[in-house]
Design a protein around this motif. Structure first.
Motif, PDB file in Angstrom:
ATOM      1  N   TYR A   1      32.196  -2.362 -29.688  1.00  6.09           N
ATOM      2  CA  TYR A   1      31.713  -1.254 -30.751  1.00  6.09           C
ATOM      3  C   TYR A   1      32.583  -0.384 -28.810  1.00  6.09           C
TER       4      TYR A   1
ATOM      5  N   MET B   1      28.677   5.146 -31.547  1.00  5.49           N
ATOM      6  CA  MET B   1      28.432   4.106 -32.771  1.00  5.49           C
ATOM      7  C   MET B   1      27.734   3.600 -33.113  1.00  5.49           C
TER       8      MET B   1
ATOM      9  N   VAL C   1      25.556   2.887 -36.581  1.00  2.00           N
ATOM     10  CA  VAL C   1      26.195   1.339 -38.303  1.00  2.00           C
ATOM     11  C   VAL C   1      25.122   0.674 -37.961  1.00  2.00           C
TER      12      VAL C   1
ATOM     13  N   ALA D   1      28.514   9.394 -38.911  1.00  2.00           N
ATOM     14  CA  ALA D   1      29.314   8.284 -39.652  1.00  2.00           C
ATOM     15  C   ALA D   1      29.097   8.764 -41.412  1.00  2.00           C
TER      16      ALA D   1
ATOM     17  N   ALA E   1      36.400  -0.165 -32.242  1.00  2.00           N
ATOM     18  CA  ALA E   1      35.457  -0.427 -32.701  1.00  2.00           C
ATOM     19  C   ALA E   1      35.840  -0.409 -34.053  1.00  2.00           C
ATOM     20  N   LEU E   2      37.637   0.478 -33.903  1.00  2.00           N
ATOM     21  CA  LEU E   2      37.820   1.207 -35.498  1.00  2.00           C
ATOM     22  C   LEU E   2      38.837  -0.013 -36.000  1.00  2.00           C
TER      23      LEU E   2
ATOM     24  N   LEU F   1      35.965   2.017 -39.961  1.00  2.00           N
ATOM     25  CA  LEU F   1      35.374   0.637 -38.783  1.00  2.00           C
ATOM     26  C   LEU F   1      36.238  -0.313 -38.808  1.00  2.00           C
TER      27      LEU F   1
ATOM     28  N   TRP G   1      33.849  -5.593 -37.843  1.00  2.00           N
ATOM     29  CA  TRP G   1      32.220  -5.751 -37.541  1.00  2.00           C
ATOM     30  C   TRP G   1      31.896  -4.710 -38.860  1.00  2.00           C
TER      31      TRP G   1
END
Length: 804
Positions: free
Chosen positions: A522, A547, A551, A599, A645-646, A667, A671
């Motif tokens: 992440y 993050m 998650v 989030a 992470a994105l 995300l 992941w």
């Protein structure tokens, strides 16, 4: 720490009942967490002796015992215990007795033979979980004596919840000193006649690490009987203190530790090759401990070695190689002072704790080492026999007792009550704190067993404890009621939390330490800050991003059938930064900024009839971020950039007035799949310092002139972003005063020709302009002139062409 009240009262016996004594200790800072009876209630259970035993005629595992219960008339008892034997002294529950759990004893017939009572095990009486056989009592016990009297079961067990600074009270003697000081009752510490040395044998000991061991004393004892029975009184005290009786040698060592606070170690002398060496361990060495665990040693762990072999962890636990057994005849008895910093945290590193390490890492009296060694020797010789050699006492590096100054007027200001000088002198005397007067102040030299007295406030605390917190009146503080001015341009963490709650996010608080894989996945952090002593193996590093925790929160809720989750967290993250130096709120080499992360997962709105259901997307969360920024959102830019992470095509770096303040995006699909989510959450993370200031509102007069709207559609190459065109328009307006009538610009349409590919060479962008002059009504000529000037700027900078 657990101990029986009766043991404490052998050293100090104040005129207080159990409840009053418990309250006294709690109010003095030694919190009594629990008091409970030493044994559950039972009645009519007495000491009895089996005088004869015969096999049961109808059962192989039963015996018929003739029992003397002190009445003069033998009782016939049928018993199935494997240790039942003639001459054994055991508990007897007579007919009519009531045992723990409500069990009542009556006359019974077992396989045709009558039984007039029951011989009891420890578990049947609620004394322990041992039910392997009958509870064997001291042979000197008088038949017919109530068992509660014989075993002193009408006792109370105290459990103290001590603060880490009060290591001196991790013993019966330490608590007794406190009780004596609080009640003025006479203190009678344990004493013993020294054992004269009848042997000349010595074991050579070398101390190579004075920063590990400050004092080391020991002596040889030969001819001891390791199979000797532990005295019943000692065994009873140990069991009431939560210690299991093992053997006489081990029991005596544990007894001295509990009574005097002195951890010691007993080596089997025959298993020691050569002399002992006290040193720091070498990398690669290992040791099998008494608990059966084999540990790999580091260079910051203290050890005792015999030759090249490591024999024990210094101040923590002995090794299996030199452990005493029931066949041991010659022993080496050791008592030492280990520096607290050298012991602290080592046992927890190996995921265990010991009574010795618990005491040594807090500080153990270094002056009474020889005295306590003599006391233990006397117990060993009296119980196990043997002959003793001389005591070797090496003093190499002891703590300096630095005097602590306490001003009487400072004491009065802190406590709020004028404790007189004579009373302070009496309190210090009762506490055993030697002092002298200097310029009207008390200069106190802490004794060797007090490792918690360093500053003036420590001594003031001692005054308050003994003077009595209940004697200090509860007076409300006097302060001027003055309203503090809150800067209008500053938003603190509470305001940010309120803003996020208003946006329908719920706050979560996660651990600051996370799984190491989270940092790689992440945050793309290949060198996270690792914990030396993690609370759990999976929580091994400090987080550099929020993050991962969010998650995990979404995954936790999704696994519990929650369909819509919106969470946020405001907390610190930790990253390496060589530019950070030590300070009041900083640690060298570690940057600790506060971040705000949010989030969103699931539908944009709760299920309802007024709007169709759709999943939250990038632009929904971007709008939340803009709302959070308020007026400053006008300066927010989303710059496409990759983040580990994105989603590579659905994330952006957030830039505010030229400064990077965070990230936003979906995300990464990898992941999402790993978290077993059916669609991707949208997350953002912002630097709190960058968003904690807001613009001060500037009121302006509203124009009475009408607003004119004009649209402008242009063709532009597909590789040119809207932001580039928008920046060009803003720069043009700022450089030309005639264009000041342009109040706002918005993009309202993006179109591509269906005959070309979706990512063809050109795209059409349609802008809407709001124009207004505060002083005069705009005519068409002026408006057209303004729009043409903006179009020329776009043509010049980006080669756009007007769309018909």
């Amino acid at each position: 720490m657990q101990f029986p009240e009766s043991w404490l009262r052998t050293l100090v016996n104040p005129d207080l009942d159990t409840q009053a004594l418990s309250h006294l200790l709690t109010m003095a800072g030694l919190e009594v967490e629990d008091t409970c009876p030493a044994a559950p209630p039972f009645s009519d259970v007495v000491v009895a002796r089996i005088t004869a035993i015969a096999p049961h005629p109808n059962a192989d595992k039963l015996h018929i015992c003739q029992v003397d219960d002190g009445t003069g008339t033998p009782l016939q008892i049928v018993c199935g215990a494997p240790n039942a034997a003639a001459g054994l002294t055991v508990p007897l529950a007579r007919i009519g007795a009531e045992l723990p759990g409500g069990m009542k004893i009556g006359k019974a017939k077992m396989r045709g033979v009558e039984s007039f009572g029951m011989l009891c095990s420890a578990r049947e009486l609620g004394l322990s979980q041992d039910h392997a056989g009958l509870l064997e009592l001291d042979a000197s016990s008088v038949a017919g004596q109530p068992l509660r009297d014989a075993l002193d079961l009408d006792d109370t067990l105290f459990t103290l919840k001590l603060t880490p600074n009060r290591a001196d009270c991790l013993s019966i003697l330490g608590v007794a000193r406190e009780v004596s000081a609080l009640t003025r009752a006479l203190l009678t510490p344990p004493t013993a006649q020294p054992v004269a040395a009848t042997l000349a044998d010595r074991l050579p000991v070398s101390i190579e690490a004075p920063d590990l061991c400050g004092r080391f004393a020991g002596r040889i004892l030969r001819g001891v009987n390791a199979r000797a029975a532990t005295p019943a009184w000692m065994k009873a005290r140990l069991e009431k203190s939560g210690q299991r009786s093992i053997s006489a040698l081990v029991d005596i060592s544990n007894y001295v530790m509990l009574e005097l606070g002195r951890p010691t170690h007993v080596f089997d002398l025959q298993r020691i090759q050569g002399g002992l060496t006290v040193r720091w361990a070498h990398e690669g060495e290992s040791l099998e401990l008494l608990n059966g665990q084999t540990v790999a040693l580091g260079a910051d762990v203290g050890v005792i070695t015999a030759g090249e072999a490591v024999e024990s962890l210094a101040g923590i636990m002995g090794g299996e190689a030199t452990a005493v057994t029931l066949d041991t005849t010659d022993i080496y008895l050791e008592a030492a002072f280990w520096w607290p910093d050298a012991i602290m945290g080592r046992a927890r590193r190996y995921k265990f704790s010991s009574e010795a390490s618990h005491r040594f890492e807090r500080g153990v009296d270094f002056e009474s080492v020889v005295e306590h060694l003599e006391y233990m020797t006397r117990l060993l010789v009296d119980i196990c026999g043997g002959q003793a050699g001389p005591i070797d006492d090496q003093v190499v590096n002891l703590p300096a007792r630095q005097p602590v100054k306490m001003r009487l007027d400072r004491c009065h200001r802190v406590l709020g009550v004028p404790v007189g000088r004579e009373e302070v002198e009496k309190i210090f005397t009762r506490l055993g704190l030697p002092f002298r007067m200097e310029d009207g102040a008390f200069i106190v030299t802490p004794p060797s067993y007090r490792f918690d007295l360093f500053i003036e406030e420590d001594l003031i605390e001692e005054i308050a404890r003994v003077y009595g917190f209940e004697r200090i009146p509860a007076v409300a503080p006097m302060a001027r009621a003055q309203m503090r001015t809150v800067p209008e341009t500053l938003r603190g963490p509470h305001a940010l939390r309120q803003n996020m709650a208003d946006l329908d996010y719920q706050e979560v608080i996660n651990f600051s330490f996370v799984e190491e894989s989270w940092e790689h996945d992440y945050a793309g952090n290949a060198d996270p800050i690792k914990l030396l002593n993690p609370i759990a193996s999976q929580l091994a590093v400090m987080r550099s991003s929020l993050m991962g925790g969010l998650v995990a929160n979404i995954r936790y809720n999704a696994n519990r059938k929650q369909s819509r989750v919106r969470v946020f967290e405001l907390g610190r993250v930790f990253a390496r930064d060589a530019g950070v130096i030590d300070g009041d709120l900083s640690v060298a080499g570690v940057r600790q900024p506060q971040h705000l992360a949010g989030a969103a997962w699931g539908p944009v709105l709760d299920e309802q009839w007024g709007a169709p259901s759709r999943q939250v997307d990038f632009y929904d969360v971007k709008k939340d971020v803009e709302t959070l920024l308020g007026a400053r959102a006008h300066d927010l830019l989303c710059v496409a950039a990759p983040h580990p992470a994105l989603h590579p095509g659905r994330c952006a770096r957030l830039v505010l007035q030229g400064h990077e303040i965070g990230w936003i995006g979906e995300l990464h699909p990898r992941w999402v799949q790993l978290s077993e989510l059916n669609h991707a959450p949208v997350v953002f993370e912002l630097d709190v310092a960058a968003i904690s200031t807001v613009r001060l509102a500037e009121p302006v007069e509203l124009s009475r002139q009408p607003v004119v709207l004009r649209d402008l559609a242009v063709w532009v190459r597909s590789d040119i972003s809207y932001q580039a065109l928008h920046d060009t328009l803003n720069q043009t307006i700022a450089s030309d005063a005639k264009l000041g009538i342009v109040q706002d610009i918005r993009l309202f349409d993006v179109w591509r020709d269906k005959a070309t590919q979706a990512d063809g060479p050109e795209k059409s962008l349609a802008f809407r302009f709001w124009l207004q002059d505060p002083a005069a009504t705009l005519d068409d000529a002026r408006v057209e002139q303004c729009i043409n000037r903006l179009l020329e700027a776009l043509v010049s900078a980006h080669g756009v062409r007007l769309r018909a």
